[in-house]
Design a protein around this motif. Structure first.
Motif, PDB file in Angstrom:
ATOM      1  N   PRO A  24       3.218   6.282  -4.695  1.00 25.31           N
ATOM      2  CA  PRO A  24       3.093   6.703  -6.095  1.00 25.31           C
ATOM      3  C   PRO A  24       1.952   7.682  -6.347  1.00 25.31           C
ATOM      4  O   PRO A  24       2.077   8.582  -7.182  1.00 25.31           O
ATOM      5  N   MET A  25       0.819   7.519  -5.605  1.00 21.29           N
ATOM      6  CA  MET A  25      -0.284   8.465  -5.823  1.00 21.29           C
ATOM      7  C   MET A  25       0.133   9.876  -5.436  1.00 21.29           C
ATOM      8  O   MET A  25      -0.100  10.839  -6.173  1.00 21.29           O
TER       9      MET A  25
ATOM     10  N   VAL B  37       4.274   1.468  -0.708  1.00 26.12           N
ATOM     11  CA  VAL B  37       5.285   1.581  -1.763  1.00 26.12           C
ATOM     12  C   VAL B  37       4.658   1.668  -3.154  1.00 26.12           C
ATOM     13  O   VAL B  37       5.156   2.383  -4.016  1.00 26.12           O
ATOM     14  N   PHE B  38       3.565   0.932  -3.382  1.00 28.15           N
ATOM     15  CA  PHE B  38       3.030   0.854  -4.738  1.00 28.15           C
ATOM     16  C   PHE B  38       1.723   1.613  -4.944  1.00 28.15           C
ATOM     17  O   PHE B  38       1.249   1.724  -6.070  1.00 28.15           O
ATOM     18  N   VAL B  39       1.077   2.081  -3.858  1.00 27.26           N
ATOM     19  CA  VAL B  39      -0.184   2.790  -4.048  1.00 27.26           C
ATOM     20  C   VAL B  39      -0.107   4.217  -3.501  1.00 27.26           C
ATOM     21  O   VAL B  39      -0.127   5.180  -4.258  1.00 27.26           O
TER      22      VAL B  39
ATOM     23  N   ALA C 270      -3.518  11.669 -15.654  1.00 24.50           N
ATOM     24  CA  ALA C 270      -3.950  10.555 -14.808  1.00 24.50           C
ATOM     25  C   ALA C 270      -4.802  11.058 -13.648  1.00 24.50           C
ATOM     26  O   ALA C 270      -5.824  10.456 -13.311  1.00 24.50           O
TER      27      ALA C 270
ATOM     28  N   LEU D 130      -8.613  10.171 -12.682  1.00 27.62           N
ATOM     29  CA  LEU D 130      -8.987   9.668 -11.362  1.00 27.62           C
ATOM     30  C   LEU D 130     -10.127  10.483 -10.775  1.00 27.62           C
ATOM     31  O   LEU D 130     -11.125   9.927 -10.286  1.00 27.62           O
TER      32      LEU D 130
ATOM     33  N   LEU E  47       4.072  15.278  -9.318  1.00 22.73           N
ATOM     34  CA  LEU E  47       4.606  15.335 -10.685  1.00 22.73           C
ATOM     35  C   LEU E  47       3.650  16.041 -11.640  1.00 22.73           C
ATOM     36  O   LEU E  47       4.067  16.641 -12.629  1.00 22.73           O
TER      37      LEU E  47
ATOM     38  N   LEU F 108       0.838  -1.200   0.000  1.00 21.18           N
ATOM     39  CA  LEU F 108       0.000   0.000   0.000  1.00 21.18           C
ATOM     40  C   LEU F 108       0.869   1.244   0.000  1.00 21.18           C
ATOM     41  O   LEU F 108       0.648   2.181  -0.766  1.00 21.18           O
TER      42      LEU F 108
ATOM     43  N   SER G 218       1.067  12.543 -15.791  1.00 26.86           N
ATOM     44  CA  SER G 218       0.584  12.448 -14.411  1.00 26.86           C
ATOM     45  C   SER G 218      -0.626  13.345 -14.208  1.00 26.86           C
ATOM     46  O   SER G 218      -1.595  12.958 -13.533  1.00 26.86           O
TER      47      SER G 218
ATOM     48  N   SER H 186       2.621  11.140  -7.956  1.00 25.92           N
ATOM     49  CA  SER H 186       2.084  11.544  -9.253  1.00 25.92           C
ATOM     50  C   SER H 186       1.287  12.843  -9.130  1.00 25.92           C
ATOM     51  O   SER H 186       1.228  13.625 -10.073  1.00 25.92           O
TER      52      SER H 186
END
Lengths: 305, 319
Positions: free
Chosen positions: B50-51, B45-47, B290, B294, B57, B43, B287, B54
């Motif tokens: 990054p959210m 590291v990968f969600v 994206a 979302l 970014l 959660l 980004s 981004s």
């Protein structure tokens, strides 16, 4: 968030409570009246499946016959060479691509089943602070479009030196990132009688032993569903394979098909359709073998097929 | 189960057991986090990480090679004021969602109702109608679609058979290319159909019988029993298929060779995002795209939940 479950499900065992198919034909007259409907549905089914059948049959035709404007399913001349030519049509033979796809799928299945069932056990059975909040967070991540994390994830994997390997496609599965399966398993674990845990607890078993000897073995039906859908999704997944894998030797089946289309293009339709047909075969075989689990998985949770 | 009973046999009788030592309590308290740790790490590291990254970014000019510079809302301004391709990708995606999702659900419901009429061979029909859903997002089917809707493909052959001779390339013409991809999504109505079928099975027969006794005809029974009782499932399918449709990628990519052509007519939002991020390496802009996606998906889902109060009927009255 309870609406995430298909309203048709009433808990994990909904599949077991299916009403027996009711026989509604009360008389022969009614049956006669249904003949038009039967014909309509049969025609519809044929139209639906016709493109796929056409692809399978065209994969055996010479190129000149494929586009002769004939919609015939039976080839006039069988050209089995399409398969041999397609199989070896790229720099690597197709067995490499199938092997790569299967390796990634197998790792994804192992990761999803292990870590999602662990998290699901904690959510369904253990007490910890802010459990409801964490559970809501988990549900929230299910519907998250992957684009929202795409760019930073790519940068992260690039910095780690993992781009152009299977790691970006498999390591996240070992960290329970497919939260959908956590949800699926939580629903199922809630249907396992708590008395079993309590009896083991009285016998001195801790959470680890309860998980390994009671929950995990009893979770088997849900694990099967999880394995089937993980395999289908991973096998069909084109986007992440497209951005993370560039080396032909690491190509998966979808990437190989794309490359086939790009390199041989319009010149070798027979071999192209032959490889396309073959690439669907694993999915069709899975469907034939696990039709019951797939249908139940979709009707109780809305899993994307 | 057998392992459990074995386990029990090996255990000493309860009376002989020592009270558990205090450290086991601490171990108990840690246990949940032990089981959650893979998910929590994932959660973070990968969600979540990054959210957040981004989102940052999206307000930079990040191009993958150089460090990002903060440029405020410039990316978002650019999208809506000086990027006609972006706006056309919005129109293409909106058209796709608005046309294909309702059509797909109408087909799904119609076929579910026909199959529910205890037709002979329901299992085979269900399998045949479902199969496209299973393979619909694959590259192979996208390739097939290109062939079928090509200038000398199956569709034109079928038209020729009924006397309409044409060499119109359905995928090659900007006016019809998007239509072929919409057709592909409608073709995969099998998975909502299965959900509808399960829902129809749960409507008690007695409702229909009572209505029949009261003299209600087919149409009346459909409008007054089937539809109201099925609204939760219509709603569920609608939410899911809408979210999926917004993220469609493979057919557009394959049918148009990754270009979104002809004339940007199949430039789906996700395809344009991919081009900006991974062909132009304009990753700050990607980004930002994206995050707009979302927010739009979240807003549409939220609005649908609010609107559902006015038309979704829950028989058990618990909502």
């Amino acid at each position: 968030m309870s609406t995430l479950t298909a309203p048709t499900s009433r808990g994990p065992a909904a599949g077991d409570r299916r009403q027996p198919p009711t026989n509604r034909s009360r008389s022969g007259g009614q049956w006669m009246r249904r003949i038009p409907i039967q014909l309509l549905v049969a025609a519809g089914a044929l139209a639906m499946i016709y493109p796929v059948l056409w692809m399978a049959s065209s994969s055996l035709k010479p190129d000149s016959e494929i586009f002769s404007g004939s919609a015939n399913l039976l080839p006039e001349t069988f050209r089995w060479e399409n398969y041999a030519e397609g199989w070896n049509g790229l720099r690597e033979p197709f067995e490499t691509f199938y092997l790569n796809s299967f390796i990634i799928s197998a790792l994804a299945v192992a990761g999803n089943l292990l870590t999602c069932s662990m998290a699901a056990y904690a959510f369904a059975r253990l007490r910890f602070r802010m459990r409801a909040l964490w559970f809501a967070v988990m549900l929230g991540t299910i519907m998250l479009p992957y684009h929202a994390t795409l760019i930073p994830q790519y940068t992260l994997f690039y910095e780690l030196g993992w781009v152009n390997s299977f790691l970006p496609l498999t390591v996240p599965k070992f960290l329970a990132t497919d939260a959908f399966f956590i949800f699926l398993f939580v629903q199922f674990i809630r249907g396992i009688p708590k008395e079993l845990d309590q009896a083991a607890q009285i016998d001195g078993a801790g959470p680890l032993r309860i998980y390994t000897t009671i929950i995990f073995p009893l979770l088997r039906p849900a694990l099967v569903t999880g394995a089937i859908f993980t395999t289908i999704w991973t096998y069909n997944d084109f986007f992440s394979q497209l951005i993370y894998i560039s080396d032909t030797a690491l190509y998966t089946v979808p990437l190989a098909l794309r490359m086939f289309l790009d390199t041989t293009g319009e010149s070798a339709w027979g071999p192209m359709l032959a490889m396309s047909t073959l690439s669907l075969l694993p999915l069709v075989v899975m469907f034939v073998l696990f039709q019951r689990q797939i249908v139940e998985g979709i009707s109780t949770t809305g899993l994307k097929g | 189960m057998s392992s459990l009973t074995e386990e029990r046999r090996r255990m000493p009788a309860p009376a002989l057991r020592q009270p558990s030592p205090p450290h086991s309590h601490r171990r108990r308290a840690l246990a949940p986090y032990l089981f959650l740790s893979p998910w929590l790490i994932g959660l973070l590291v990968f969600v979540m990480g990054p959210m957040a990254a981004s989102l940052y970014l999206s307000m930079t000019d990040y191009n993958f090679l150089q460090d990002p510079n903060f440029i405020g809302v410039d990316n978002f301004v650019r999208m809506f004021t000086s990027d006609p391709r972006y706006l056309s990708s919005v129109v293409v995606t909106a058209t796709y969602v608005l046309v294909s999702v309702p059509l797909q659900l109408v087909f799904a419901l119609a076929l579910a109702m026909l199959l529910d009429r205890a037709i002979a061979g329901i299992a085979i029909y269900r399998a045949v109608f479902y199969l496209p859903s299973l393979i619909g997002t694959s590259v192979a089917v996208a390739v097939l679609w290109r062939t079928v809707f090509g200038s000398d493909g199956l569709v034109n052959a079928a038209l020729g058979a009924i006397g309409i001779d044409t060499t119109h390339s359905w995928v090659g013409n900007p006016d019809t290319a998007l239509m072929t991809i919409i057709a592909l999504n409608v073709w995969t109505f099998g998975s909502p159909m299965i959900i509808f079928l399960a829902g129809l099975r749960q409507i008690p027969r007695s409702y229909y019988e009572a209505a029949e006794v009261d003299g209600a005809g087919h149409v009346r029974r459909f409008l007054s029993i089937t539809i109201p009782l099925l609204t939760p499932i219509v709603f569920f399918n609608f939410i899911l298929q809408t979210i999926y449709a917004f993220q469609a990628f493979v057919p557009a990519y394959i049918v148009s060779n990754g270009q979104g052509g002809p004339a940007d007519s199949t430039l789906f939002y996700t395809l344009y995002l991919y081009q900006q991020g991974f062909a132009n390496f304009d990753m700050g802009y990607a980004s930002a795209m994206a995050w707009v996606l979302l927010v739009v998906i979240a807003a549409i889902t939220g609005i649908n939940f609010l609107l559902s109060r006015y038309w979704v009927f829950y028989a058990d009255g618990d909502r």
